[in-house]
Each structure stands twice: as C-alpha cells, then as structure tokens.
Motif scaffolding. Structure first.
Motif, PDB file in Angstrom:
ATOM      1  N   ALA B 208      11.182  -2.060   3.857  1.00 23.68           N
ATOM      2  CA  ALA B 208      10.584  -2.388   5.302  1.00 23.68           C
ATOM      3  C   ALA B 208      11.026  -1.767   6.370  1.00 23.68           C
ATOM      4  O   ALA B 208      10.169  -1.230   7.120  1.00 23.68           O
ATOM      5  CB  ALA B 208      11.008  -4.016   5.412  1.00 23.68           C
ATOM      6  N   LEU B 209      12.285  -1.419   6.342  1.00 20.60           N
ATOM      7  CA  LEU B 209      13.045  -0.765   7.530  1.00 20.60           C
ATOM      8  C   LEU B 209      12.293   0.794   7.341  1.00 20.60           C
ATOM      9  O   LEU B 209      11.821   1.375   8.536  1.00 20.60           O
ATOM     10  CB  LEU B 209      14.448  -0.627   7.167  1.00 20.60           C
ATOM     11  CG  LEU B 209      15.215  -0.030   8.589  1.00 20.60           C
ATOM     12  CD1 LEU B 209      15.196  -1.065   9.565  1.00 20.60           C
ATOM     13  CD2 LEU B 209      16.680   0.147   7.778  1.00 20.60           C
ATOM     14  N   VAL B 210      12.413   1.460   6.213  1.00 18.37           N
ATOM     15  CA  VAL B 210      12.061   2.754   6.062  1.00 18.37           C
ATOM     16  C   VAL B 210      10.344   2.876   6.457  1.00 18.37           C
ATOM     17  O   VAL B 210       9.851   3.697   6.852  1.00 18.37           O
ATOM     18  CB  VAL B 210      12.096   3.031   4.612  1.00 18.37           C
ATOM     19  CG1 VAL B 210      11.212   4.297   4.018  1.00 18.37           C
ATOM     20  CG2 VAL B 210      13.534   3.510   4.338  1.00 18.37           C
ATOM     21  N   GLY B 211       9.669   1.894   5.773  1.00 17.50           N
ATOM     22  CA  GLY B 211       8.123   1.995   6.083  1.00 17.50           C
ATOM     23  C   GLY B 211       7.658   1.981   7.473  1.00 17.50           C
ATOM     24  O   GLY B 211       7.235   2.618   8.066  1.00 17.50           O
ATOM     25  N   LEU B 212       8.128   0.715   8.061  1.00 14.98           N
ATOM     26  CA  LEU B 212       7.876   0.298   9.364  1.00 14.98           C
ATOM     27  C   LEU B 212       8.127   1.417  10.515  1.00 14.98           C
ATOM     28  O   LEU B 212       7.407   1.667  11.407  1.00 14.98           O
ATOM     29  CB  LEU B 212       8.176  -1.010   9.870  1.00 14.98           C
ATOM     30  CG  LEU B 212       7.654  -2.142   9.082  1.00 14.98           C
ATOM     31  CD1 LEU B 212       8.517  -3.357   9.439  1.00 14.98           C
ATOM     32  CD2 LEU B 212       6.385  -2.239   9.518  1.00 14.98           C
ATOM     33  N   PHE B 213       9.520   1.783  10.142  1.00 17.68           N
ATOM     34  CA  PHE B 213       9.953   3.044  11.198  1.00 17.68           C
ATOM     35  C   PHE B 213       9.782   4.317  10.873  1.00 17.68           C
ATOM     36  O   PHE B 213       8.882   5.080  11.476  1.00 17.68           O
ATOM     37  CB  PHE B 213      11.397   2.428  11.501  1.00 17.68           C
ATOM     38  CG  PHE B 213      11.622   1.459  12.473  1.00 17.68           C
ATOM     39  CD1 PHE B 213      12.050   1.891  13.777  1.00 17.68           C
ATOM     40  CD2 PHE B 213      11.925   0.226  11.957  1.00 17.68           C
ATOM     41  CE1 PHE B 213      12.003   0.716  14.726  1.00 17.68           C
ATOM     42  CE2 PHE B 213      12.152  -0.719  12.876  1.00 17.68           C
ATOM     43  CZ  PHE B 213      12.172  -0.570  14.179  1.00 17.68           C
ATOM     44  N   ALA B 214      10.400   4.882   9.738  1.00 18.58           N
ATOM     45  CA  ALA B 214      10.292   6.223   9.417  1.00 18.58           C
ATOM     46  C   ALA B 214       8.849   6.847   8.754  1.00 18.58           C
ATOM     47  O   ALA B 214       8.315   7.991   9.498  1.00 18.58           O
ATOM     48  CB  ALA B 214      11.364   6.495   8.370  1.00 18.58           C
ATOM     49  N   VAL B 215       8.332   6.119   7.825  1.00 22.56           N
ATOM     50  CA  VAL B 215       7.192   6.801   7.165  1.00 22.56           C
ATOM     51  C   VAL B 215       5.908   6.746   8.284  1.00 22.56           C
ATOM     52  O   VAL B 215       5.144   7.478   8.655  1.00 22.56           O
ATOM     53  CB  VAL B 215       6.402   5.993   5.982  1.00 22.56           C
ATOM     54  CG1 VAL B 215       5.416   6.514   5.400  1.00 22.56           C
ATOM     55  CG2 VAL B 215       7.922   5.877   4.895  1.00 22.56           C
ATOM     56  N   SER B 216       5.769   5.574   9.097  1.00 19.45           N
ATOM     57  CA  SER B 216       4.685   5.409  10.133  1.00 19.45           C
ATOM     58  C   SER B 216       5.131   6.416  10.981  1.00 19.45           C
ATOM     59  O   SER B 216       3.948   7.007  11.708  1.00 19.45           O
ATOM     60  CB  SER B 216       4.696   3.893  10.655  1.00 19.45           C
ATOM     61  OG  SER B 216       6.042   3.555  11.336  1.00 19.45           O
ATOM     62  N   ILE B 426       2.083   2.041   5.942  1.00 18.13           N
ATOM     63  CA  ILE B 426       0.900   1.864   6.278  1.00 18.13           C
ATOM     64  C   ILE B 426       0.401   0.996   7.259  1.00 18.13           C
ATOM     65  O   ILE B 426      -0.090   0.861   8.405  1.00 18.13           O
ATOM     66  CB  ILE B 426      -0.285   1.604   5.006  1.00 18.13           C
ATOM     67  CG1 ILE B 426      -0.147   2.813   4.072  1.00 18.13           C
ATOM     68  CG2 ILE B 426      -1.527   1.494   5.399  1.00 18.13           C
ATOM     69  CD1 ILE B 426      -0.653   2.691   2.831  1.00 18.13           C
ATOM     70  N   ILE B 427       1.285  -0.404   7.212  1.00 21.05           N
ATOM     71  CA  ILE B 427       1.372  -1.369   8.040  1.00 21.05           C
ATOM     72  C   ILE B 427       1.943  -0.964   9.288  1.00 21.05           C
ATOM     73  O   ILE B 427       1.105  -1.166  10.362  1.00 21.05           O
ATOM     74  CB  ILE B 427       1.999  -2.682   7.535  1.00 21.05           C
ATOM     75  CG1 ILE B 427       1.401  -3.134   6.348  1.00 21.05           C
ATOM     76  CG2 ILE B 427       2.043  -3.770   8.668  1.00 21.05           C
ATOM     77  CD1 ILE B 427       2.167  -4.228   5.498  1.00 21.05           C
ATOM     78  N   GLY B 428       2.724  -0.251   9.443  1.00 17.01           N
ATOM     79  CA  GLY B 428       3.637   0.365  10.633  1.00 17.01           C
ATOM     80  C   GLY B 428       2.719   1.079  11.251  1.00 17.01           C
ATOM     81  O   GLY B 428       2.502   1.086  12.577  1.00 17.01           O
ATOM     82  N   TYR B 429       1.851   2.144  10.646  1.00 20.34           N
ATOM     83  CA  TYR B 429       0.936   2.995  11.082  1.00 20.34           C
ATOM     84  C   TYR B 429      -0.132   2.484  11.853  1.00 20.34           C
ATOM     85  O   TYR B 429      -0.297   2.744  13.285  1.00 20.34           O
ATOM     86  CB  TYR B 429       0.411   3.806   9.873  1.00 20.34           C
ATOM     87  CG  TYR B 429      -0.668   5.007  10.839  1.00 20.34           C
ATOM     88  CD1 TYR B 429      -0.111   6.085  11.360  1.00 20.34           C
ATOM     89  CD2 TYR B 429      -1.959   4.950  10.432  1.00 20.34           C
ATOM     90  CE1 TYR B 429      -0.958   7.099  11.687  1.00 20.34           C
ATOM     91  CE2 TYR B 429      -2.686   5.730  10.854  1.00 20.34           C
ATOM     92  CZ  TYR B 429      -2.364   6.821  11.680  1.00 20.34           C
ATOM     93  OH  TYR B 429      -3.366   7.757  12.208  1.00 20.34           O
ATOM     94  N   ILE B 430      -0.729   1.531  11.250  1.00 16.77           N
ATOM     95  CA  ILE B 430      -1.713   0.663  11.683  1.00 16.77           C
ATOM     96  C   ILE B 430      -1.349  -0.035  13.009  1.00 16.77           C
ATOM     97  O   ILE B 430      -1.928   0.094  14.182  1.00 16.77           O
ATOM     98  CB  ILE B 430      -2.354  -0.192  10.822  1.00 16.77           C
ATOM     99  CG1 ILE B 430      -3.106   0.584   9.692  1.00 16.77           C
ATOM    100  CG2 ILE B 430      -3.449  -1.058  11.542  1.00 16.77           C
ATOM    101  CD1 ILE B 430      -3.430  -0.409   8.473  1.00 16.77           C
ATOM    102  N   ALA B 431      -0.180  -0.657  12.942  1.00 21.30           N
ATOM    103  CA  ALA B 431       0.578  -1.592  14.015  1.00 21.30           C
ATOM    104  C   ALA B 431       0.727  -0.788  15.177  1.00 21.30           C
ATOM    105  O   ALA B 431       0.311  -0.876  16.300  1.00 21.30           O
ATOM    106  CB  ALA B 431       1.795  -2.196  13.521  1.00 21.30           C
ATOM    107  N   ARG B 432       1.312   0.502  14.972  1.00 24.23           N
ATOM    108  CA  ARG B 432       1.511   1.583  16.081  1.00 24.23           C
ATOM    109  C   ARG B 432       0.242   2.005  16.838  1.00 24.23           C
ATOM    110  O   ARG B 432       0.318   2.073  18.142  1.00 24.23           O
ATOM    111  CB  ARG B 432       2.314   2.683  15.703  1.00 24.23           C
ATOM    112  CG  ARG B 432       3.905   2.189  15.345  1.00 24.23           C
ATOM    113  CD  ARG B 432       4.473   3.493  14.629  1.00 24.23           C
ATOM    114  NE  ARG B 432       5.825   3.257  14.167  1.00 24.23           N
ATOM    115  CZ  ARG B 432       6.975   3.721  14.778  1.00 24.23           C
ATOM    116  NH1 ARG B 432       6.727   4.531  15.611  1.00 24.23           N
ATOM    117  NH2 ARG B 432       8.094   3.528  14.318  1.00 24.23           N
TER     118      ARG B 432
END
Lengths: 170, 509
Positions: B208-216, B426-432
């Motif tokens: 969750a941490l990696v995806g929301l912050f790093a990948v996005s 993907i969620i993080g990217y859309i959110a940002r």
C-alpha cells in the motif's frame, strides 16, 4: 503555448477523472457489503458504519458532478487523467514494461528481469538515446541489487538463470 | 526499582568504546530503513545467526543501533523522493517532499536528522529516568483509550481534507474501507477480499505504501526532467554546506517542538501494539492543531517535518521499556530482541535491573550513544544525499518502480504483493491526478484495522454497550483532548479573523 504545455494543462471543465475515485469507492463498498451481509455482527459493525458514510460522501459527489454537467458547467471528459502526454512521455509504455516485469520476474529471476526492466524502462523514457550508458547503468544497478538483497541480506527474491549460475560459481 | 546513577558514567564510557559496532550498524540501519520492505526487524532476523553467537553486549548494541538508525533512514527517501521507507515515516513527506521540490532538500534532511537524533536522545534520557513510571502506561491504556488515540491519528484526515473537504473525506474513508479488507478479528469471517486468499490477513502495509507513494510518484514525475520544481532546479547548484547548517539551526530553534513531539512518540511507543505510524500521524496532527500557522502545513513547513520525525524516533525508546521492565515487546524489533536476550539466558523484567544493571541500563546507554554518533556521521552526508534529486527522471523513475515493487514482495514473499503494489500505484496515480490526497488513503489503510480491533474488543467486553467508550476517566480526558484538537484551530481561526476585521476597521475609525 507549446504542445507539451497544452497536454499538461487539463481542461478544467472535464470532471470525469474526478469521479473515478468516488465511483470505485461506491462500487467497492457495495461489493464489501455483499460479502458481510450474512456475517456475525462483529464483522459488520465498523464496515457498515464506515461504508455508509463513504456511500453518502461518494453519492453526493457524483450527484453534484452530474448536476454540474447538466447545468453545462462541466463535461464528463477524462483529460485530467488521460492525455496525449501519457503516450509522448512514455508513461503508457513504462506501465506496460512494469506489468511485464512483474509477470516475468518469477521465471527470469530478480537480477536478469530487473536488468531488462531498468534497461527498457530507461530506454522508453529517454526515447532511445544513450543506449550504451543505459545498458551499463541497468547492469550495474541490478548487480548491486543482487549483491545487497540476495548475497548480503539473503532475501528470498525470485531466483532465475543468473542466480542459479552464481550459486554454482560462488 | 532503584536507580543506580553511579553506573551511568562508567557505562557511558564503556558503550562509547563500542564505536566499531555502532557506526557500521548505523549505516546498515540507514540502508534497510530507507528501502521499503526492509525493516530493522527483518534485518535482525536475517542476521540472527550472527547475533546469537555474538557476545550479548555486542549483540544488543548492534540491534539497538540498527533499530534507531533504521527509523531515521526511513525518513530520507520520504523527504527526497516522496517514498517513506516504513509506515512510521508516512507523515514525513507531507512537508518534507515539498521542501525538496523547492530546492530545500538538504535543509529538510538536516532538520530531519536533528529532530530524529535530539528527539531520540531526549526520549532515551527520559526513558532512563522515568522507566518504572512509563512501564505503567501500558496498564492504563485499554481498548477504549486506544480508540481515542487512533482517532487522534485519523483526525489528520480532516486536516488534510481542509483543502478540499469532500475529496479529502472520500479518500480517508476509502482508505478506512480498504483497511477493513480481511477476516474479522472475532470470527475470522472473510470480508471484501475479492476472492484472494492473500488478503485474508488484511491489506499488507508495504505494498500500500509503495504503491500509493512510490509507484504513483514515479509515473507522475516522468512528465518533468527532475523531481525539483523550476525554482528548485535554479537554486540547486548554489546550495552549499550552509544549507545543512541552516537546517540544523531551524530545527534547534524549535527544540520545544522536538521535545513534546518526541514525548508523544515515547508514550505511544510504550503501549504494546501501537507503533511509529500512529505516533507520527498523531504528532503531525497535534503540531498542526496548536500551530500559529496551520495553513502552512503541507507546503514545506519545518514544523510539519520535525513533528513526525521527532515522534517516530521517540517511539524507539518507548518500545523498549515494556520489553525490559515487563518482558513484553512493544513492537516487532523489540520482539526479535526478546528472542536474542532469552537465548542468551537474560531474564527480562524488573529483576534485570537488580541482577544485571549494566545490561538493563546499557540498552538505553547504547541508544543514547547511537544517537550521538548518528548525528555526527550522517549530518555531513546530507549534502551528498540530496544529489539524488538532481538525477534525471529518465533514470530515477524506473529505479523507483523496480526497487520499491521488489520491496513490496520481500515481507511476505508473495508475487501477489507486487501486483498489489502496482494496483495501489494506479489508485495513487488517479488520486494524485484528480486532487485526492494519497496520505489520507494511507492513514485509513494503516489505522482503520487497528481502530476496528480496539473497537470490537471494547464492545465485546461491554456486551455491545456503546457507552463503554466513555466509561474510563483517562479515556474521557483523552476524548476532551480530541475535541480540543477540533475546537482549538477553529478558535485560533476565529481570533485571527477578528484581528483582521479590527485591523481593517482601524484606519477607517
């Protein structure tokens, strides 16, 4: 204004992108409720509490957005999320390379697949420039990763041909 | 438990003589702390065969130094590239990363190092002096009190939502909903798992941490040449050693801020089961609530960086108190330390300080010495660390994706977790892209399951009576404090508006 600037400035009237998260939230919450409908109260209490609030918040957001569109203040476009820049910047290609990385790492092993991912990822973003430097950098980074994660920390990363070969050599 | 102050001097000198263990452990800790998925606990487990054969003193010093430095290490990528190394540093990028983007990364790192070291050092001294008292905190913190502590952290969602209330709340509640995935704590009924067995234990934090912050972040930054803003890029070449000094001065001038936030961390750390993530969110929220400039939080405000860093280092000393005094580990790393100490035949509990005081006090002395060495060794490196922000995103983005996705694989060794990391990306990217704050989602994912556990426990014990939430004196005091966190900012804003109105009227009058 240049083409790049144009692609980076989304149409403010397009609110389709803004609705993705609330629609996902609404859909997921309804699915979640369907999984706990016959469960004991301990499994339901906090989910129903949080979920109900989320449904109300998402529904109000969607309702407000639809109202804006009907009043002609906005449109259901997705320019905030998708634009030509996704292709020109290499984002879409990088995404495909990432999916391939996860798919292949189990068979290719950490070192080789990471090398392949870094090399192709950087190449895509650099639009094919500096191939030699990128190859050296990718090889160096994946070898450092192999040394640090597999040799030093003995992490159980996926093993492939390179790791098996090195296990025989070392 | 009687204090043996006469021991402290010789013990300090004795611990200093172990610099050859402490300094390499600091660097190892910084590395494992900075890479998501590689925690101090994992590293100590991996190195357990070495630790067990070491002399108990050397082994303990090694573990303590690694533990302390990994906390600090987690803040480095959080500040420089918006990727918290552990969940405990999840509040750090809120103000640390905007500082980096503005070309003040070196200053931000120096502030973080000073806040972490001084916060850690101070709480170590407090822990050393108030150990018996602090050990009792765990006895007073029951489910009801813990619910309020969790709500302190969750109320940060409301602060984040202040900029766009509706979107902030949707993000926060979506996070809480995602955090509810998994089996329920009483009857183990699977909920919202989408049919994946891997989600029965709940959503793992690292993906969750990696995806929301790093990948996005990686997918976003490729639009630019560097992660620095134009202003930051212009300023970067002229930044010299003075920026480190400036960062230190800014942090030291806020010594009181460091003190009380590290004490928040210390108290939360003492409670078994609570951890650095809760402490850092609570500290950030408290810091913002009582600040004279809450509107600056989230834009690169020094206090917004100092608060979570001081708090998560305060947790480090806190988690060791129940371990040493009661034999109850306050966290994963403390649990591994317990294994090592028991293997070596050390009996933990109050008798440790009577039978083996050098070892009991020695742990805290090792901590103090580690913080002292840490500030000396790492501060000069701030200037070189910030060079990473100058690296072109062409090279940086693929590196971030590869090594953080690998990080999400490491804790459970499930391929599924890499896919989960990408899904969160993907969620993080859309959110940002659409103005939803990823930190609000993450707070929900981290604190949601904990809140539910304590809530259900409280309800089970009271046979479903909701009034149990207001049944304890300490709990009620905490409820009042929680309401104050909502009322105080409103009061400050009201005062500000009134002053503004008065100053507008003054020239006319």
């Amino acid at each position: 204004m240049t083409e790049k600037q144009n692609s980076n400035t989304p149409d403010k009237r397009s609110i389709g992108g803004d609705m993705v998260i609330p629609v996902v939230a609404l859909g997921f919450t309804l699915y979640y409720f369907s999984t706990i409908i016959d469960s004991p109260w301990t499994a339901q209490v906090s989910a129903f509490f949080i979920g109900t609030i989320l449904i109300v918040l998402a529904a109000v957001f969607i309702f407000k957005s639809v109202a804006k569109v009907r009043l002609g203040e906005a449109g259901f476009g997705f320019s905030k999320l998708f634009s030509k820049a996704d292709i020109t910047s290499g984002r879409l290609s990088l995404f495909i390379v990432t999916v391939l990385y996860i798919l292949l790492i189990e068979w290719g092993g950490f070192t080789l697949t990471t090398f392949g991912f870094l090399f192709s990822g950087m190449l895509v973003l650099s639009k094919g420039r500096d191939k030699g430097f990128i190859a050296l950098l990718s090889a160096g980074l994946s070898l450092v990763g192999y040394g640090l994660f597999i040799i030093v920390f003995e992490t159980r990363l996926p093993h492939g041909p390179f790791e098996w070969l090195m296990a025989l050599v070392l | 438990m009687e204090f043996q102050f006469q021991l402290f001097g010789p013990l300090l000198i004795h611990t200093l003589s172990y610099w050859w263990v402490i300094i390499p452990s600091i660097f190892l800790g910084l590395i494992v702390g900075a890479i998501p998925g590689f925690s101090a606990a994992n590293t100590i487990i991996i190195l357990l065969p070495f630790t067990l054969v070491m002399d108990i003193e050397v082994g303990l010093i090694f573990m303590v130094a690694l533990y302390c430095s990994s906390r600090m290490g987690a803040g480095i990528p959080a500040i420089l590239v918006n990727i918290p190394g552990t969940a405990g540093a999840a509040a750090t990028p809120l103000d640390g990363y905007p500082m980096t983007q503005a070309g003040r990364g070196q200053q931000a790192l120096a502030m973080s190092f000073v806040a972490s070291s001084f916060g850690g050092l101070m709480t170590t001294i407090i822990a050393l002096l108030a150990m018996p008292l602090l050990a009792q905190v765990g006895y007073y913190m029951h489910s009801v009190e813990m619910i309020v502590v969790m709500l302190f952290g969750i109320s940060l969602i409301a602060s984040i939502a202040a900029r766009d209330t509706h979107k902030g709340l949707i993000a926060g509640f979506l996070g809480l909903m995602i955090g509810s995935i998994g089996t329920d704590v009483v009857y183990a009924t699977p909920r919202g798992t989408l049919g994946f067995l891997e989600l029965y234990d709940g959503v793992p934090l690292i993906p969750a941490l990696v995806g929301l912050f790093a990948v996005s972040e990686a997918f976003l930054v490729i639009e630019q040449k560097s992660i620095l803003s134009k202003k930051g890029l212009d300023a970067a070449p002229s930044v010299g050693w003075s920026a480190t000094l400036e960062g230190c001065t800014i942090a030291l001038s806020r010594w009181w801020h460091i003190t009380w936030n590290s004490i928040i961390g210390l108290i939360i750390g003492v409670i078994p089961g609570a951890g650095a993530s809760i402490a850092s969110f609570v500290a950030y929220q408290q810091s913002r609530t009582y600040s004279k400039t809450p509107e600056l939080y989230g834009t690169g405000h020094p206090e917004g960086l100092i608060a979570p860093e001081a708090a998560n280092n305060g947790v480090t000393s806190g988690t060791l108190i129940p371990l040493l005094i009661l034999g109850i580990p306050g966290g994963a790393t403390a649990a591994v330390m317990l294994v090592v100490m028991q293997y070596q035949g050390v009996t933990l509990g109050p008798t440790l300080f009577q039978l083996n005081p050098e070892l009991g006090y020695g742990v805290f002395m090792a901590m103090a010495v580690t913080y002292f060495f840490m500030i000396l060794t790492i501060l000069p490196l701030a200037r070189f660390m910030t060079r990473v922000t100058m690296v072109s995103t062409v090279y940086l983005a693929p590196c971030i994706i590869a090594f953080t996705l690998i990080g999400s694989f490491v804790p459970r060794v499930y391929m599924f977790d890499m896919w989960l990391g990408l899904a969160f990306g993907i969620i993080g990217y859309i959110a940002r892209k659409t103005g939803y704050h990823v930190a609000a989602i993450l707070i929900g994912v981290i604190l949601g399951p904990l809140l539910e556990t304590y809530f259900l426990r409280a309800l089970k014990m009271s046979d479903g009576d909701i009034m149990v939430l207001f049944s304890s004196n300490l709990g009620n005091v905490l409820w009042l404090a929680l309401f104050a966190t909502f009322l105080v900012p409103a009061g400050i804003q009201f005062k500000k508006n009134r002053r503004l109105d008065e100053s507008r009227e003054a020239p006319n009058g």
